[in-house]
Scaffold this motif. Structure first.
Motif, mmCIF file in Angstrom:
data_model
loop_
_atom_site.group_PDB
_atom_site.id
_atom_site.type_symbol
_atom_site.label_atom_id
_atom_site.label_comp_id
_atom_site.label_asym_id
_atom_site.label_seq_id
_atom_site.Cartn_x
_atom_site.Cartn_y
_atom_site.Cartn_z
ATOM 1 N N ASP A 117 0.844 -1.192 0.000
ATOM 2 C CA ASP A 117 0.000 0.000 0.000
ATOM 3 C C ASP A 117 0.885 1.250 0.000
ATOM 4 N N ARG A 118 1.889 1.248 0.896
ATOM 5 C CA ARG A 118 2.824 2.382 0.970
ATOM 6 C C ARG A 118 4.251 1.852 0.997
ATOM 7 N N PHE A 119 5.107 2.559 0.266
ATOM 8 C CA PHE A 119 6.522 2.176 0.302
ATOM 9 C C PHE A 119 7.388 3.420 0.299
ATOM 10 N N LEU A 120 8.617 3.243 0.753
ATOM 11 C CA LEU A 120 9.598 4.331 0.870
ATOM 12 C C LEU A 120 10.818 3.949 0.039
ATOM 13 N N ASP A 121 11.329 4.902 -0.746
ATOM 14 C CA ASP A 121 12.534 4.678 -1.553
ATOM 15 C C ASP A 121 13.641 5.595 -1.016
ATOM 16 N N LEU A 122 14.725 4.991 -0.527
ATOM 17 C CA LEU A 122 15.836 5.741 0.065
ATOM 18 C C LEU A 122 16.859 6.086 -1.027
ATOM 19 N N GLY A 123 17.069 7.380 -1.292
ATOM 20 C CA GLY A 123 17.974 7.800 -2.375
ATOM 21 C C GLY A 123 17.330 7.544 -3.719
ATOM 22 N N CYS A 124 16.132 8.110 -3.905
ATOM 23 C CA CYS A 124 15.272 7.750 -5.046
ATOM 24 C C CYS A 124 15.781 8.263 -6.386
ATOM 25 N N GLY A 125 16.733 9.215 -6.378
ATOM 26 C CA GLY A 125 17.244 9.733 -7.641
ATOM 27 C C GLY A 125 16.135 10.293 -8.512
ATOM 28 N N ASP A 126 16.126 9.912 -9.778
ATOM 29 C CA ASP A 126 15.135 10.461 -10.725
ATOM 30 C C ASP A 126 13.816 9.697 -10.692
ATOM 31 N N GLY A 127 13.644 8.812 -9.734
ATOM 32 C CA GLY A 127 12.360 8.121 -9.568
ATOM 33 C C GLY A 127 12.263 6.805 -10.314
ATOM 34 N N ARG A 128 13.376 6.312 -10.823
ATOM 35 C CA ARG A 128 13.355 5.046 -11.584
ATOM 36 C C ARG A 128 12.717 3.907 -10.775
ATOM 37 N N ARG A 139 1.281 3.739 -2.899
ATOM 38 C CA ARG A 139 1.724 5.142 -2.778
ATOM 39 C C ARG A 139 3.187 5.139 -2.364
ATOM 40 N N GLY A 140 4.005 5.839 -3.145
ATOM 41 C CA GLY A 140 5.439 5.840 -2.897
ATOM 42 C C GLY A 140 5.923 7.174 -2.363
ATOM 43 N N LEU A 141 6.848 7.102 -1.414
ATOM 44 C CA LEU A 141 7.544 8.299 -0.924
ATOM 45 C C LEU A 141 9.021 8.134 -1.268
ATOM 46 N N GLY A 142 9.570 9.083 -2.015
ATOM 47 C CA GLY A 142 10.982 9.035 -2.380
ATOM 48 C C GLY A 142 11.741 10.130 -1.669
ATOM 49 N N VAL A 143 12.879 9.767 -1.046
ATOM 50 C CA VAL A 143 13.715 10.779 -0.396
ATOM 51 C C VAL A 143 15.087 10.784 -1.063
ATOM 52 N N ASP A 144 15.637 11.976 -1.200
ATOM 53 C CA ASP A 144 16.952 12.150 -1.809
ATOM 54 C C ASP A 144 17.422 13.551 -1.425
ATOM 55 N N SER A 145 18.741 13.770 -1.453
ATOM 56 C CA SER A 145 19.253 15.101 -1.086
ATOM 57 C C SER A 145 19.704 15.901 -2.304
ATOM 58 N N SER A 146 19.525 15.346 -3.499
ATOM 59 C CA SER A 146 20.005 16.020 -4.711
ATOM 60 C C SER A 146 18.854 16.743 -5.398
ATOM 61 N N GLU A 147 18.938 18.079 -5.461
ATOM 62 C CA GLU A 147 17.867 18.834 -6.124
ATOM 63 C C GLU A 147 17.764 18.496 -7.608
ATOM 64 N N MET A 150 18.328 15.674 -9.053
ATOM 65 C CA MET A 150 17.648 14.381 -9.124
ATOM 66 C C MET A 150 16.163 14.540 -8.800
ATOM 67 N N LEU A 151 15.859 15.284 -7.724
ATOM 68 C CA LEU A 151 14.458 15.455 -7.336
ATOM 69 C C LEU A 151 13.672 16.187 -8.425
ATOM 70 N N SER A 152 14.323 17.121 -9.131
ATOM 71 C CA SER A 152 13.639 17.818 -10.242
ATOM 72 C C SER A 152 13.274 16.836 -11.339
ATOM 73 N N ARG A 153 14.202 15.930 -11.640
ATOM 74 C CA ARG A 153 13.909 14.900 -12.663
ATOM 75 C C ARG A 153 12.749 14.018 -12.215
ATOM 76 N N ALA A 154 12.766 13.658 -10.925
ATOM 77 C CA ALA A 154 11.687 12.802 -10.415
ATOM 78 C C ALA A 154 10.350 13.545 -10.456
ATOM 79 N N GLU A 155 10.374 14.828 -10.100
ATOM 80 C CA GLU A 155 9.124 15.618 -10.146
ATOM 81 C C GLU A 155 8.564 15.624 -11.559
ATOM 82 N N ALA A 156 9.452 15.792 -12.541
ATOM 83 C CA ALA A 156 9.001 15.815 -13.938
ATOM 84 C C ALA A 156 8.406 14.470 -14.336
ATOM 85 N N ARG A 157 8.988 13.394 -13.834
ATOM 86 C CA ARG A 157 8.490 12.052 -14.165
ATOM 87 C C ARG A 157 7.074 11.820 -13.618
ATOM 88 N N PHE A 158 6.803 12.405 -12.417
ATOM 89 C CA PHE A 158 5.545 12.078 -11.734
ATOM 90 C C PHE A 158 4.548 13.245 -11.707
#
Ligand SMILES: C[S@@+](CC[C@H](N)C(=O)[O-])C[C@H]1O[C@@H](n2cnc3c(N)ncnc32)[C@H](O)[C@@H]1O
Length: 222
Positions: A38-49, A62-70, A72-80
């Motif tokens: 139902d819910r999962f967490l991705d540690l260091g999700c990068g671009d959301g692959r 429902r996925g929660l992705g955490v990462d410290s690279s802006e 990478m997070l911008s790429r993931a935001e664009a993907r989702f």
């Protein structure tokens, strides 16, 4: 070698590089997930692959992705962009406790915590405390599934891996630890059913289950 993960050049270089056997390992990672997520967490999700791959297997999760690279997070935001109800992204430095993060706390507990090619950037001490935090953030019976880089058995095998993934030189931010040590740290964190389900040179798929309520994992004798 470009700079750290805040460098868009490094991010672009990583995302353009093919990694042999990655798809096989990712399929086995998905196979290791619980039947229902139902819910999962991705540690260091990068671009959301990996967030995307898990949702391809569990479309209602429902996925929660955490990462410290802006970058990478911008790429993931664009993907989702069209999946904002199902995927949440959060800037979090994994060197800091997950328990300090309000977004993580609000989403926990999880049926699965996944990670790919990220945790090897942390110190060994932080790897160990992160494993303990991940264990506590899972539902009883939940799975921790980590595809990551581990120490090679020799310098020759290390060079072979580096060449196979097309990296001309070592990444100074890598902090590789031996596979056996990492499986032991998972045991110390409380995980049961600890396994290495895939290994190719420096890449290993490490899995463990939080014991269902009432069933305690065997006590460490180390
Ligand atoms: C090799 S990439 C892997 C990305 C993605 N998981 C994948 O499978 O393609 C490593 C990721 O770990 C993230 N990372 C490295 N150190 C981190 C830290 N201390 N906190 C959060 N993320 C970190 C980087 O920003 C990057 O996105």
């Amino acid at each position: 070698m470009p700079g750290g993960w805040s460098d868009p050049g490094r991010v672009a270089e990583y995302l353009s590089r093919g990694i042999p056997n990655r798809e096989i390992a990712e399929t086995l990672l998905l196979d290791a997930l619980p039947a229902s997520v139902d819910r999962f967490l991705d540690l260091g999700c990068g671009d959301g692959r990996l967030l995307s791959l898990v949702r391809s297997r569990h479309p209602d999760a429902r996925g929660l992705g955490v990462d410290s690279s802006e970058p990478m997070l911008s790429r993931a935001e664009a993907r989702f962009t069209d999946q904002q109800q199902s995927v949440e992204l959060c800037n979090h430095d994994l060197s800091r406790p997950l328990t300090d993060n309000d977004v993580v706390a609000a989403n926990a507990p999880f049926e699965a915590i996944v990670s790919a090619l990220a945790i090897h950037h942390l110190t060994d001490e932080r790897k160990r405390t992160l494993l303990a935090e991940a264990h506590e953030l899972l539902f009883p019976g939940g799975m921790f599934v980590n595809l990551d880089l581990v120490c090679s058995a020799s310098q020759v095998l290390h060079e072979r891996f580096r060449q196979a993934i097309g990296r001309p030189e070592d990444d100074p931010s890598d902090r590789l630890a031996p596979l056996c040590d990492q499986l032991g740290w998972m045991r110390d964190a409380g995980f049961a059913e600890i396994d290495c389900r895939f290994k190719w040179l420096e890449m290993a798929l490490m899995t463990g289950r939080r014991a269902p309520s009432g069933a305690l994992p065997p006590r460490s004798t180390a």
